[in-house]
Design an enzyme around this catalytic site. Structure first.
Site, PDB file in Angstrom:
ATOM      1  N   SER A  68       0.933  -1.168  -0.021  1.00  0.00           N
ATOM      2  CA  SER A  68       0.018  -0.076   0.029  1.00  0.00           C
ATOM      3  C   SER A  68       0.889   1.232   0.091  1.00  0.00           C
ATOM      4  CB  SER A  68      -0.873   0.088   1.278  1.00  0.00           C
ATOM      5  OG  SER A  68      -2.092   0.823   0.881  1.00  0.00           O
ATOM      6  N   ASP A 213      -5.836  -3.485  -2.340  1.00  0.00           N
ATOM      7  CA  ASP A 213      -4.914  -3.217  -1.288  1.00  0.00           C
ATOM      8  C   ASP A 213      -3.973  -4.565  -0.711  1.00  0.00           C
ATOM      9  OD1 ASP A 213      -3.571  -2.292   1.370  1.00  0.00           O
ATOM     10  OD2 ASP A 213      -4.172  -0.350   0.422  1.00  0.00           O
TER      11      ASP A 213
END
Length: 704
Positions: A68, A213
């Site tokens: 991320s 993510d």
């Protein structure tokens, strides 16, 4: 015995190739640490502080694995950016600009200006069978990946092991739920996939996998780093939320943040046990998409790293040099290039522009530029390239394009306590109806004053010309100050050609129709012309630039009508700007439906309920705008403004002067465009009001 040796050698070779390609990197001997950078939204800026502390103590980093936000910082550091350069990049970021995909007006396809400024209370995407297929996230992230590509263009490599610091990004396969380690291809795409927070960003597709993510599967990917870089000490930086109390959960981002924390806490704790050194900056109080206090977050990372520096140094000193494999700077040769998801002249144009790439070393910068230019086209949602190894020294390239859905429904509206023109808007867009690149749309507005429009924009000719056709119907009602009430219905058609010449757009066409007023029908018709020039950087919340829009037409073979709007934005500093706006309307006071009305389009708020009627009108206003609150969803501004207007009863003579001054709280946005204001006018009246959205004019010539 000989056969056994041959078999053993064969299986040994297969095992070696398998382990080398899927598990570890094996290069030249080098001492140093492997950085593992966790996800955590803007809290991940603390990673920059950790990198700064390592640089000051000259502790080498031989590999980075990021999830991320950790993949963003890690990818840039792997490209060679030092901590000071990373801070400069971060300070130049406008988070609201990057999160919302609004194309600069100059790059919008001709005839489609209103599409870019379309507000969205609700959007439904449908496929060719009219089945709902989205949206799959609130944001597409076009500007994000464009910015990523610009930053990473200094290291145009296809294999992340060949970066100045070998790198791997971690994402999550949305179907299987497993961690996906990305180590080759488009570096910007890898960063975008790793950061795709579910619900906030649309998933990102790479090699047929729908990725979100990486924090869902491995928010602190220590064990992954141990497999890729065996034998090296791993320094893990954990900025994940430790859990919030009930009182701390106040916004939708807090809910998303806490949900991710709950789902990933056990995996993060398990990974943390395998780190040689664990650094945990004190940033748990920071929201994952805050737009303020970034310097403090970086400093928190630096302080936490300094406190653990003895352990970091000891982990390096206690390790002998480990073999990790020499990087190859040789670029593969491009054997072929194909375009997927796009046909017709556009695909042909792309292939022709890349023709010289075939037979040459892989040019990542060129492919990034092709994808960037495609994403700027109206009707294209995403564009990225993927490579496939044909031989050890050659690759085939596929440019994959995802177009906007064939059918799209958008719900929006306009309401205000000062204007009678309150409407609920429902719009349907249909793309590629008769040919690739054309648009058929239906716009409706329901309220006391209603309107509807059916329009068609033909196929673009060299991005510089297209045909446009619009059918419209509307009901308008005004109660001018000091006069009675005027009400009429209008039906009409406009047809013409749009032309694009750099930043200048031009329209030439014909307009005809009928007006029903006071029990009588009035026919009209005549030529029309329009032009627009717009160099603002954003159509909704620009930081600078000028827009000019003008249209003129003939309605009854004698009345020449027109409208001019001008706006200039002058930035003063990071938080404030001056906005100069003005305009004029050329009308016909003898016919109410052709007259000029000052205030009907919020030119002056104090005259919105009862506009001033005249032959011609003109106005000019100046606004000082300062950002009061800034967040991921936009900015709230405080405006101090003054506007002066003139109403001419006969041509440009016998003017009535009016003015107003006031203050407003303004929230410009694609989802919500709101304003709360107080106004004092030339008659000594105070007006308190609000507005949401923007009013439409269905009978107007559509600006090019």
């Amino acid at each position: 015995m000989g056969r056994w040796k041959i078999r053993t050698s064969f299986f040994g070779l297969v095992l070696f190739v398998f382990l080398s390609s899927t598990q570890s990197v094996a290069f030249a001997e080098k001492e140093g640490v492997v950085l593992v950078l966790s996800g955590g939204g803007v809290r991940g800026l603390a990673h920059i502080g950790v990198i700064k502390a390592l640089e000051e103590r000259q502790i080498p980093v031989v590999g980075i694995v990021g999830t991320s936000m950790g993949s963003l910082v890690g990818a840039l550091a792997s490209c060679g950016y030092d901590a000071q350069e990373l801070e400069r990049i971060i300070n130049d970021i406008d988070l609201t600009e990057l999160l919302y995909d609004r194309t600069a007006p100059a790059k919008v396809a001709i005839g489609e200006r209103s599409f870019q400024e379309q507000q969205e209370l609700l959007r439904i995407d449908m496929n060719k069978s009219w089945k709902i297929e989205g949206p799959r996230g609130a944001m597409q992230g076009k500007r994000l990946i464009d910015r990523f590509a610009r930053w990473t263009s200094i290291c145009p490599v296809n294999n992340f092991d060949n970066l100045p610091i070998p790198f791997a990004a971690v994402a999550t396969d949305l179907v299987s739920g497993k961690a996906v380690v990305i180590r080759q291809g488009d570096l910007a795409s890898a960063m975008r996939a790793s950061m795709s927070i579910p619900g906030l960003f649309e998933p990102w597709e790479i090699e047929g996998r729908l990725l979100v993510d990486g924090g869902l599967a491995a928010n602190l990917p220590v064990r992954i780093a141990k497999r890729i870089f065996p034998g090296h000490p791993v320094v893990a930086v954990d900025v994940t939320e430790k859990g919030m109390s009930k009182d701390d959960i106040r916004t939708v981002m807090d809910v998303i943040d806490q949900s991710i924390t709950i789902m990933t806490r056990r995996i993060v704790e398990e990974d943390a046990k395998h780190a040689d050194v664990l650094i945990s900056p004190d940033v748990s109080h920071v929201s994952i998409l805050t737009t303020r206090g970034w310097d403090e977050i970086i400093q928190k990372g630096y302080q936490a790293a300094v406190e653990k520096m003895k352990q970091v140094s000891a982990s390096v000193d206690g390790k002998r040099s480990v073999t990790v494999a020499s990087r190859s700077g040789r670029k593969p040769i491009v054997a072929s290039i194909a375009v997927e998801g796009l046909g017709g002249e556009v695909a042909k144009e792309i292939l022709e522009s890349c023709e010289e790439c075939i037979g040459s070393p892989l040019d990542v910068r060129r492919l990034q530029e092709v994808c960037r230019s495609l994403r700027e086209r109206e009707g294209i949602r995403e564009a990225l390239y993927v490579t496939q190894n044909d031989t050890p020294s050659s690759v085939s390239v596929t440019i994959k394009v995802e177009k906007e859905p064939p059918y799209q429904f958008i719900l929006s509206g306009y309401t205000s306590n000062i204007s009678p023109n309150r409407q609920l808007y429902g719009d349907l867009f249909m793309r590629d109806v008769f040919g690739e690149g054309d648009v058929l749309f239906i716009k409706t507005g329901i309220g006391e004053m209603w309107g509807g429009q059916v329009g068609y924009l033909g196929i673009l000719d060299d991005d510089s010309r297209r045909f446009g056709l619009n059918l419209f119907a509307l009901k308008e009602k005004y109660q001018p100050q000091g006069l009675g009430s005027y009400e009429w219905k209008k039906y009409g058609l406009t047809a013409g050609e749009y032309f694009k010449m750099g930043d200048l757009n031009l329209y030439l066409g014909y307009k005809l129709g009928e007006v029903k007023y006071s029990g009588k029908d009035h026919d009209y018709g005549g030529p029309s012309i329009g032009f627009s020039w717009d160099n603002r950087n954003d159509p909704i919340d620009p930081e600078g630039g000028t827009e000019v829009h003008m249209s003129m037409w003939v309605e009854d073979d004698s009345s020449i009508l027109g409208r001019l709007n001008v706006q200039t934005i002058c930035p003063l500093d990071e938080s404030s700007k001056m906005v100069l706006r003005g305009g004029a309307v050329l009308g016909d006071n003898d016919h109410p439906w052709l007259a000029a009305y000052l205030g009907a389009r919020n030119e002056l708020y104090s005259r919105a309920s009862h506009p001033l009627k005249g032959e011609n009108v003109a106005w000019v206003g100046l606004t000082y705008r300062r950002a009061l609150v800034e967040s991921w969803w936009g900015r709230v501004y405080v405006d101090l403004f003054a506007t002066e207007g003139k109403v001419y009863e006969d041509e440009w003579e016998n003017a009535i002067d009016v003015w107003e001054a006031g203050m407003a709280l303004t929230l410009p946005g694609k989802i919500l465009d709101g304003k709360i204001f107080v106004v004092y006018d030339d008659e000594g009246n105070w007006n308190f009001g609000y507005s949401l959205g923007n009013p439409r004019g269905y009978g107007d010539l559509v600006y090019p």
